[in-house]
Motif scaffolding. Sequence first.
Motif, mmCIF file in Angstrom:
data_model
loop_
_atom_site.group_PDB
_atom_site.id
_atom_site.type_symbol
_atom_site.label_atom_id
_atom_site.label_comp_id
_atom_site.label_asym_id
_atom_site.label_seq_id
_atom_site.Cartn_x
_atom_site.Cartn_y
_atom_site.Cartn_z
ATOM 1 N N GLY A 256 0.732 -1.021 -0.076
ATOM 2 C CA GLY A 256 -0.066 -0.012 0.022
ATOM 3 C C GLY A 256 0.885 1.359 0.046
ATOM 4 O O GLY A 256 2.101 1.326 -0.010
ATOM 5 N N SER A 257 0.233 2.629 0.217
ATOM 6 C CA SER A 257 1.043 3.594 0.296
ATOM 7 C C SER A 257 1.285 4.121 1.668
ATOM 8 O O SER A 257 0.945 3.553 2.466
ATOM 9 C CB SER A 257 0.161 4.688 -0.137
ATOM 10 N N GLY A 258 2.407 4.875 1.970
ATOM 11 C CA GLY A 258 2.759 5.601 3.253
ATOM 12 C C GLY A 258 3.823 4.613 3.666
ATOM 13 O O GLY A 258 4.262 3.516 3.155
ATOM 14 N N ILE A 259 4.638 5.219 4.603
ATOM 15 C CA ILE A 259 5.654 4.790 5.233
ATOM 16 C C ILE A 259 5.785 3.116 5.765
ATOM 17 O O ILE A 259 6.510 2.526 5.528
ATOM 18 C CB ILE A 259 6.492 5.702 6.024
ATOM 19 N N LYS A 260 4.668 3.114 6.606
ATOM 20 C CA LYS A 260 4.439 1.848 7.313
ATOM 21 C C LYS A 260 4.415 0.713 6.168
ATOM 22 O O LYS A 260 4.903 -0.442 6.546
ATOM 23 C CB LYS A 260 3.236 1.977 8.279
ATOM 24 N N ALA A 261 3.514 0.818 5.242
ATOM 25 C CA ALA A 261 3.303 -0.258 4.237
ATOM 26 C C ALA A 261 4.602 -0.514 3.579
ATOM 27 O O ALA A 261 4.683 -1.858 3.112
ATOM 28 C CB ALA A 261 2.207 0.299 3.211
ATOM 29 N N GLN A 262 5.575 0.035 3.605
ATOM 30 C CA GLN A 262 6.915 -0.005 2.867
ATOM 31 C C GLN A 262 7.807 -1.240 3.375
ATOM 32 O O GLN A 262 8.531 -1.823 2.698
ATOM 33 C CB GLN A 262 7.711 1.157 2.329
ATOM 34 N N VAL B 127 11.588 -1.880 -3.256
ATOM 35 C CA VAL B 127 12.476 -0.633 -2.576
ATOM 36 C C VAL B 127 12.524 -0.558 -1.229
ATOM 37 O O VAL B 127 11.531 -0.909 -0.452
ATOM 38 C CB VAL B 127 11.470 0.803 -2.976
ATOM 39 N N LYS B 128 13.777 -0.355 -0.638
ATOM 40 C CA LYS B 128 13.958 -0.294 0.702
ATOM 41 C C LYS B 128 13.685 1.142 1.261
ATOM 42 O O LYS B 128 14.096 1.997 0.493
ATOM 43 C CB LYS B 128 15.276 -0.675 1.344
ATOM 44 N N VAL B 129 12.478 1.518 2.214
ATOM 45 C CA VAL B 129 12.338 2.550 2.693
ATOM 46 C C VAL B 129 12.756 2.883 4.150
ATOM 47 O O VAL B 129 12.127 2.118 4.843
ATOM 48 C CB VAL B 129 10.886 3.146 2.425
#
Length: 360
Positions: free
Chosen positions: A326-332, A338-340
């Motif tokens: 999904g979107s947003g930092i937590k979902a990454q 991609v590593k966020v």
Amino acid sequence: ETFEMLIRLAENYTTTLFCNAYRNMAAEATTRVQEFFTDVGLFIFSTDVSTEEFVNRFFDTLFPVVYNHVINPGLTDISLEYAECLRMVRRAIRPFGNVPKKAMGQMGRSLLPSRTFLQALNLGIEVINTTDHLHFSKDCSRALLRMQYCPHCQGLTLSKPCMGYCLNVMRGCLANMAEVDLHWRGYIQSLEELSSAMSGTYDIEHVLLNFHSLVNDALVQARINGPELSEQVNKVCGPPVRKPTQSPACSFDQNKDNQGLKMFSRDNEETLANRRKEFISHLRLYRAFYGGMADQLCGNELAAADGLPCWNGEDVVRSYTRRVVGSGIKAQSANPEVKVKGTDPVISQIIDKLKHVIQV
């Protein structure tokens, strides 16, 4: 610019009132009017001045002029000391009746929302400019390179990335942008609410452009109660002390600002309220701008249409099989492409500013 023009127009209306109806005191009164509208401008463009204070100051400094020319006119002007005494007693003897109080209420309730609206617009510009110049991580740059250009190395110049693959890369790269989404929506909603609260009796345009008629009411009241006011003034300040000078007549050039008046067309389409409504309705279209950016980019131009062979980062395949986050930092944390790392401090800062302006 519109607010500045509005202030200038309201000042002209008020000065014109003195030139047309009270010519003998117009030159002195014009200085008081200019000072008053300078304060209005300072307040709207966010200097910390109190509306109550500058409305009171205007009527305090106007009273000696009115006393000298309307209540107790003489062949010469009153002395500076006597004028100072009049200024000091104005609030106690209330020569203008209820008008100053009415003006205070109108100014307070119309200027503060306008000032907040302008502050909010400036912050909106800052949010857009800040997010326009964000630096992307090395990880994001690598993922974009692999998605866009690696198929070219294999001669696959026509294959587009798979939709799921594109979404993972773009949502990873734009994770910080997505964090702004909730607060940006709240900001636009607050602007809408503020804008609708700014209409009606306390609409700044209505209040400022009708200020001259309030001033006229004040002067009429002072003239009617003249003898009684003279008596009250004599008790506190003594009989008028005069000095041998005469006030100049009206020197206001009504043609000077005609350019400005023409530009500020007063037909309905051009009212500040209408321009504000139009602006808000345009802005409403971009409510989901920050949250939906990745999806929009992939859906509109970057990814292959459903069912077509597409690039998954390594090969051309029928469909992308990895998990789509999904979107947003937590979902990454579960993003396979991609590593966020955590939230960008620049984004945290503009989120705090949005929260603050929503509260204001």
